[in-house]
Scaffold this motif. Structure first.
Motif, PDB file in Angstrom:
ATOM      1  N   HIS B 354      -7.110   9.177  -7.616  1.00  0.00           N
ATOM      2  CA  HIS B 354      -7.922  10.337  -7.287  1.00  0.00           C
ATOM      3  C   HIS B 354      -8.562  10.230  -5.897  1.00  0.00           C
ATOM      4  O   HIS B 354      -8.456  11.136  -5.069  1.00  0.00           O
ATOM      5  CB  HIS B 354      -9.006  10.521  -8.354  1.00  0.00           C
ATOM      6  N   ALA B 355      -9.188   9.100  -5.652  1.00  0.00           N
ATOM      7  CA  ALA B 355      -9.885   8.908  -4.372  1.00  0.00           C
ATOM      8  C   ALA B 355      -8.911   8.985  -3.195  1.00  0.00           C
ATOM      9  O   ALA B 355      -9.210   9.563  -2.146  1.00  0.00           O
ATOM     10  CB  ALA B 355     -10.611   7.566  -4.372  1.00  0.00           C
ATOM     11  N   LEU B 356      -7.737   8.410  -3.412  1.00  0.00           N
ATOM     12  CA  LEU B 356      -6.729   8.421  -2.337  1.00  0.00           C
ATOM     13  C   LEU B 356      -6.268   9.840  -2.029  1.00  0.00           C
ATOM     14  O   LEU B 356      -6.090  10.213  -0.875  1.00  0.00           O
ATOM     15  CB  LEU B 356      -5.512   7.570  -2.729  1.00  0.00           C
ATOM     16  N   ILE B 357      -6.080  10.605  -3.113  1.00  0.00           N
ATOM     17  CA  ILE B 357      -5.639  11.992  -2.932  1.00  0.00           C
ATOM     18  C   ILE B 357      -6.691  12.767  -2.152  1.00  0.00           C
ATOM     19  O   ILE B 357      -6.380  13.504  -1.224  1.00  0.00           O
ATOM     20  CB  ILE B 357      -5.386  12.670  -4.306  1.00  0.00           C
ATOM     21  N   MET B 358      -7.959  12.551  -2.546  1.00  0.00           N
ATOM     22  CA  MET B 358      -9.030  13.298  -1.906  1.00  0.00           C
ATOM     23  C   MET B 358      -9.155  12.970  -0.420  1.00  0.00           C
ATOM     24  O   MET B 358      -9.502  13.815   0.376  1.00  0.00           O
ATOM     25  CB  MET B 358     -10.377  13.052  -2.611  1.00  0.00           C
ATOM     26  N   ARG B 359      -8.875  11.713  -0.056  1.00  0.00           N
ATOM     27  CA  ARG B 359      -8.959  11.423   1.381  1.00  0.00           C
ATOM     28  C   ARG B 359      -7.585  11.549   2.046  1.00  0.00           C
ATOM     29  O   ARG B 359      -7.369  11.093   3.150  1.00  0.00           O
ATOM     30  CB  ARG B 359      -9.600  10.063   1.632  1.00  0.00           C
ATOM     31  N   ARG B 360      -6.688  12.191   1.360  1.00  0.00           N
ATOM     32  CA  ARG B 360      -5.350  12.503   1.877  1.00  0.00           C
ATOM     33  C   ARG B 360      -4.630  11.270   2.417  1.00  0.00           C
ATOM     34  O   ARG B 360      -4.005  11.306   3.467  1.00  0.00           O
ATOM     35  CB  ARG B 360      -5.427  13.605   2.947  1.00  0.00           C
ATOM     36  N   PHE B 361      -4.766  10.168   1.697  1.00  0.00           N
ATOM     37  CA  PHE B 361      -4.067   8.900   2.009  1.00  0.00           C
ATOM     38  C   PHE B 361      -4.298   8.478   3.458  1.00  0.00           C
ATOM     39  O   PHE B 361      -3.397   7.969   4.127  1.00  0.00           O
ATOM     40  CB  PHE B 361      -2.555   9.038   1.732  1.00  0.00           C
ATOM     41  N   SER B 362      -5.524   8.701   3.912  1.00  0.00           N
ATOM     42  CA  SER B 362      -5.780   8.489   5.328  1.00  0.00           C
ATOM     43  C   SER B 362      -6.227   7.065   5.647  1.00  0.00           C
ATOM     44  O   SER B 362      -6.148   6.633   6.792  1.00  0.00           O
ATOM     45  CB  SER B 362      -6.824   9.495   5.822  1.00  0.00           C
ATOM     46  N   ASP B 368       1.066   3.056   0.945  1.00  0.00           N
ATOM     47  CA  ASP B 368       1.776   2.041   0.167  1.00  0.00           C
ATOM     48  C   ASP B 368       1.223   1.931  -1.252  1.00  0.00           C
ATOM     49  O   ASP B 368       1.970   1.835  -2.221  1.00  0.00           O
ATOM     50  CB  ASP B 368       1.672   0.676   0.862  1.00  0.00           C
ATOM     51  N   LEU B 369      -0.102   1.989  -1.323  1.00  0.00           N
ATOM     52  CA  LEU B 369      -0.754   1.870  -2.618  1.00  0.00           C
ATOM     53  C   LEU B 369      -0.339   3.033  -3.530  1.00  0.00           C
ATOM     54  O   LEU B 369       0.036   2.830  -4.689  1.00  0.00           O
ATOM     55  CB  LEU B 369      -2.281   1.864  -2.416  1.00  0.00           C
ATOM     56  N   ALA B 370      -0.398   4.227  -2.972  1.00  0.00           N
ATOM     57  CA  ALA B 370      -0.027   5.410  -3.750  1.00  0.00           C
ATOM     58  C   ALA B 370       1.422   5.306  -4.204  1.00  0.00           C
ATOM     59  O   ALA B 370       1.765   5.617  -5.347  1.00  0.00           O
ATOM     60  CB  ALA B 370      -0.228   6.669  -2.916  1.00  0.00           C
ATOM     61  N   TRP B 371       2.246   4.879  -3.308  1.00  0.00           N
ATOM     62  CA  TRP B 371       3.667   4.677  -3.602  1.00  0.00           C
ATOM     63  C   TRP B 371       3.834   3.752  -4.817  1.00  0.00           C
ATOM     64  O   TRP B 371       4.582   4.024  -5.740  1.00  0.00           O
ATOM     65  CB  TRP B 371       4.304   4.105  -2.343  1.00  0.00           C
ATOM     66  N   GLN B 372       3.089   2.621  -4.782  1.00  0.00           N
ATOM     67  CA  GLN B 372       3.159   1.657  -5.886  1.00  0.00           C
ATOM     68  C   GLN B 372       2.751   2.299  -7.216  1.00  0.00           C
ATOM     69  O   GLN B 372       3.415   2.122  -8.229  1.00  0.00           O
ATOM     70  CB  GLN B 372       2.231   0.458  -5.592  1.00  0.00           C
ATOM     71  N   TYR B 373       1.638   3.032  -7.170  1.00  0.00           N
ATOM     72  CA  TYR B 373       1.174   3.695  -8.388  1.00  0.00           C
ATOM     73  C   TYR B 373       2.237   4.636  -8.934  1.00  0.00           C
ATOM     74  O   TYR B 373       2.498   4.685 -10.129  1.00  0.00           O
ATOM     75  CB  TYR B 373      -0.108   4.491  -8.111  1.00  0.00           C
ATOM     76  N   VAL B 374       2.844   5.397  -8.032  1.00  0.00           N
ATOM     77  CA  VAL B 374       3.843   6.372  -8.465  1.00  0.00           C
ATOM     78  C   VAL B 374       5.016   5.646  -9.117  1.00  0.00           C
ATOM     79  O   VAL B 374       5.510   6.038 -10.182  1.00  0.00           O
ATOM     80  CB  VAL B 374       4.329   7.243  -7.296  1.00  0.00           C
TER      81      VAL B 374
END
Lengths: 385, 422
Positions: B354-362, B368-374
């Protein structure tokens, strides 16, 4: 190919300055009072000058979003900032010019013979609602391209000019808001229920793009390239500054079902008025009596183009060299003096009068009315300096 | 906000399809779209019973098609639109014809596509001409013109005409590719992309200002061609696309705090940016041959559903496809700060996202982290599943038309959309 780093900034600044000038074409000198009066008188004739379309557009979520973002650009050199400033501070007499002329012509031409009485009942101040919408569409398109003209080429940007991020962001906003205005123009056009009008205005957009494209390729050469002669200057200026108004005027006649002759005359009025208008604004720096002020002049301005043709390429290059300062910037006072010493300015004035007269001729076939008088006044005002 | 969303819902689904989207969206709020859908007692996507239990493509073999057709008739009397309900006979004769590849079938109508486009883009300035032609080099998939051409022929046959394209329908096929390309050119400037279809982007080579002008020019040429068809209704339908494209791009700027809102936002954006063009182009060709609004709606619904599925698959490929396959680096969306289907689904399993999405992976390492989660989540599978549901709805819609090789090719096309790897 690539100018020295110093001149890059100058050019960008002059782009923004020219952007501003475009928005305040006739308010810079004494002629401004004549112009303002002519325009405000004319606005009364057409009833209310704007329809709700532009309001709807301006109040949309999308544009208020952009407005919020544009605030972030304050302090940067992105041209979008100046364009936006123009809407706020100079929206009175110049920004709606094209729309106003479309409305005046609509009124001067009156109801078409082929139009049904039912349609005529919808007229407000002698103008069909569809013509009012068209006037707004013309303004939307014009504004869209003011915005798209101000897109910055990021590779020409150097770190010393400011953060690249600001420019990227400004570009993003400029692309989106220009596209938004254009898209609204497209849907507005579709609502007019006349595919001939859609075709005409679409071709005007194509013309406008070609004109601006040429303009930006030419500016990139800093006036040192082959240059243009007067004929091609007129062709290009018609594309970038005349086609939209000319074709909108024609479309206004089409919407009222006026015959081809009326359409042709309306087109001619729009065309010649635009060219006269552009010549007038190009001439401003050369006829202003204010001294000591170094206004950057565009090397593609009509008097310069005429001058270059008169003195020849070699002499012109020599004059350009002489006007260059040590830091490779142009001394505009010197350049101005060089152009003024020859017949470039007076040739441009003559051409301006010529177009003004052609515009006046074109509307003589319309019945005499206060709307026609206003159009005459506007056509005459472009020769006042 | 709520108001505009409901308006959008109305547009997403007319008639009996209206209830479907909100249903599905409600599902997304819960953990699993699949289980909640079937437990609701009313399968949200298809009028046939729970789709897990039946083959994905009823029309894969023609013998399955009547099942779907029959269930449509049972549930929605009169929804099969051709007046003579000689379903069986007609299909029997038809099933003799071998199912043909949509690309082959559309090819004869699209042979001169790029030449025609280049004629529309004729300008005096050589450089502008070159820029405008740059992407019309035949390397694109031209999926939109293919859909439009097949839809046009299917519609013509449905309306008791010969299949051959009407001149205006051919123009719409061309326009669909032009509008698409114009929007790509602008998107590349907005996203700062330096590559497109395996070559340098226009903005990379000629700079941003010229790229924007080239895009504007392509668009103006498209609207000019559109106007020349001479049909005001068609002009209205297609110009809606242009507005949707920009609004979609604006939607991409913002993100929603609330998870449910976020998914709606994502689907609405997907509709506007991708599906609207397909939906409205399909509708436009149907208007040219038929005056029946129900028929227009079938065309629109097919285009819309296939369009959304197409984009969902695109969003999945952004995670699953290697850079060399897609012609652009993978995870491009993440790098642009965009949370697409796989991430939104993954976020339900891993709220940390959630936090990553809100800061637009900036922040550093976010992508990379988001990628791993996905990859750890079933976000990819769920997005694919959703795409499949949209394709099923597209098939259900198009099956209401009188059978024709082109109609069946449109059914086959949904398969290709789902299974493509680039």
């Amino acid at each position: 190919m690539f100018p020295a780093p110093g001149s890059r900034l100058t050019r960008l600044l002059s782009v923004s300055v020219r952007g501003l000038r475009r928005l305040s074409l006739f308010s810079s000198s004494e002629s401004s009072s004549t112009w303002s009066k002519v325009v405000s008188d004319a606005e009364k004739i057409v009833g209310y000058p704007t329809s709700f379309m532009s309001l709807r557009c301006l109040l949309s979520d999308e544009l208020s979003n952009v407005a919020m973002h544009v605030r972030k650009l304050v302090g940067t050199q992105h041209p979008l900032l100046n364009t936006a400033r123009g809407f706020v501070y100079d929206s009175k007499n110049n920004l709606q010019m094209r729309g106003l002329i479309v409305l005046l012509l609509s009124k001067a031409a009156g109801p078409g013979h082929a139009a049904s009485d039912l349609l005529t009942q919808d007229m407000v101040s002698g103008i069909y609602p569809s013509q009012r919408n068209l006037a707004e569409i013309t303004e939307l398109i014009h504004t869209a391209f003011l915005v798209h003209r101000g897109i910055v080429n990021l590779k020409e940007w150097t770190v010393s000019d400011g953060p690249l991020k600001d420019m990227e962001f400004g570009n993003k906003m400029a692309v989106l808001s220009g596209d938004f205005l254009l898209a609204n123009a497209c849907t507005g056009l579709a609502q007019l229920n006349d595919t001939k009008v859609v075709e005409l205005i679409s071709s005007a957009i194509g013309d406008l793009v070609q004109g601006i494209y040429y303009e930006s390729s030419y500016n990139a050469e800093d006036g040192l390239g082959e240059g243009v002669d007067v004929t091609s200057w007129e062709d290009q200026t018609f594309l970038s500054h005349g086609a939209l108004l000319a074709k909108s005027c024609q479309a206004a006649m089409q919407l009222a079902k006026h015959d081809r002759e009326a359409q042709r005359l309306a087109y001619l009025y729009g065309k010649h008025l635009s060219l006269g208008h552009k010549l007038n604004s190009d001439l401003q720096p050369f006829v202003e009596s204010r001294l000591g002020e170094m206004t950057p002049i565009s090397l593609s301005a009509a008097p310069v183009v005429f001058h270059r043709q008169i003195v020849g390429k070699e002499r012109w290059h020599q004059q350009l060299q002489e006007a260059r300062t040590l830091r490779n910037q142009l001394d505009y006072t010197k350049l101005l003096a060089a152009v003024k010493s020859e017949k470039g300015v007076s040739s441009a004035v003559d051409l301006c009068r010529y177009h003004s007269n052609r515009a006046l001729e074109a509307i003589q076939a319309f019945p005499s009315s206060e709307a026609r008088s206003a159009l005459e006044n506007i056509a005459s005002a472009v020769t006042k300096f | 906000m709520a108001g505009s969303w409901w308006m959008c819902c109305r547009r997403f689904g007319a008639g009996f399809a209206t209830s479907r989207l909100p249903d599905t969206l409600r599902c997304f709020g819960r953990r699993s779209a699949c289980s909640s859908a079937s437990s609701a007692g009313r399968p949200p996507w298809s009028s046939a019973p729970a789709s897990e239990r039946r083959p994905l493509f009823p029309a894969q073999s023609h013998s399955r098609a009547p099942d779907l057709g029959a269930s449509v008739i049972r549930r929605h009397p009169g929804s099969l639109l051709y007046p003579t309900l000689q379903t069986c006979g007609c299909r029997a004769t038809h099933s003799d014809a071998k199912p043909r590849d949509p690309f082959t079938l559309a090819q004869k109508d699209l042979a001169s596509l790029y030449d025609d486009i280049k004629k529309e883009l004729f300008v005096a300035t050589a450089e502008l001409q070159y820029l405008c032609d740059y992407y019309f080099d035949g390397r694109g998939k031209a999926i939109r013109p293919i859909i439009v051409v097949l839809m046009a022929r299917a519609m013509n046959i449905h309306s008791n005409r010969a299949g051959d394209l009407l001149p205006g329908q051919r123009v719409i096929a061309m326009i669909s590719e032009m509008i698409h390309t114009a929007s790509l050119v602008h998107d590349d400037v907005i996203d700062g992309s330096d590559e497109r279809r395996g070559k340098k982007s226009i903005n990379e080579v000629w700079g941003e200002r010229k790229a924007i002008l080239a895009g504007d020019f392509i668009l103006s040429a498209a609207t000019k061609a559109l106007a020349r068809i001479g049909n005001s209704a068609v002009v209205k339908v297609v110009s809606q696309v242009i507005e949707d494209l920009v609004r979609g791009e604006f939607m991409q700027l913002g993100s929603k705090e609330n998870e449910n809102e976020r998914f709606k936002h994502y689907l609405e954006k997907t509709y506007k940016k991708t599906a609207s063009l397909m939906a409205h182009s399909c509708k436009a060709v149907s208007i040219l041959v038929s005056s029946d609004p129900e028929v227009h709606e079938i065309a629109y619904q097919y285009g819309k559903n296939v369009g959304i599925a197409f984009q969902l698959v695109d969003d999945v490929l952004d995670f699953t496809s290697g850079a060399e396959q897609l012609g652009k680096p993978a995870a491009a969306d993440l790098k642009l700060g965009l949370a697409t289907g796989p991430v939104l689904f993954a976020c339900q399993q891993f709220p940390e996202l959630h936090a990553l999405i809100m800061r637009r992976f900036s922040s550093k390492g976010d992508v990379d982290l988001a990628w791993q989660y996905v990859l750890q989540s079933d976000g990819v599978q769920q997005t694919t599943y959703l795409a499949r549901r949209y394709c099923e709805e597209a098939i259900r819609q198009i099956s209401r038309l009188r059978p024709s090789p082109e109609r069946d090719a449109l059914i086959r096309l949904t398969e290709i959309v789902l299974n493509r790897d680039k």
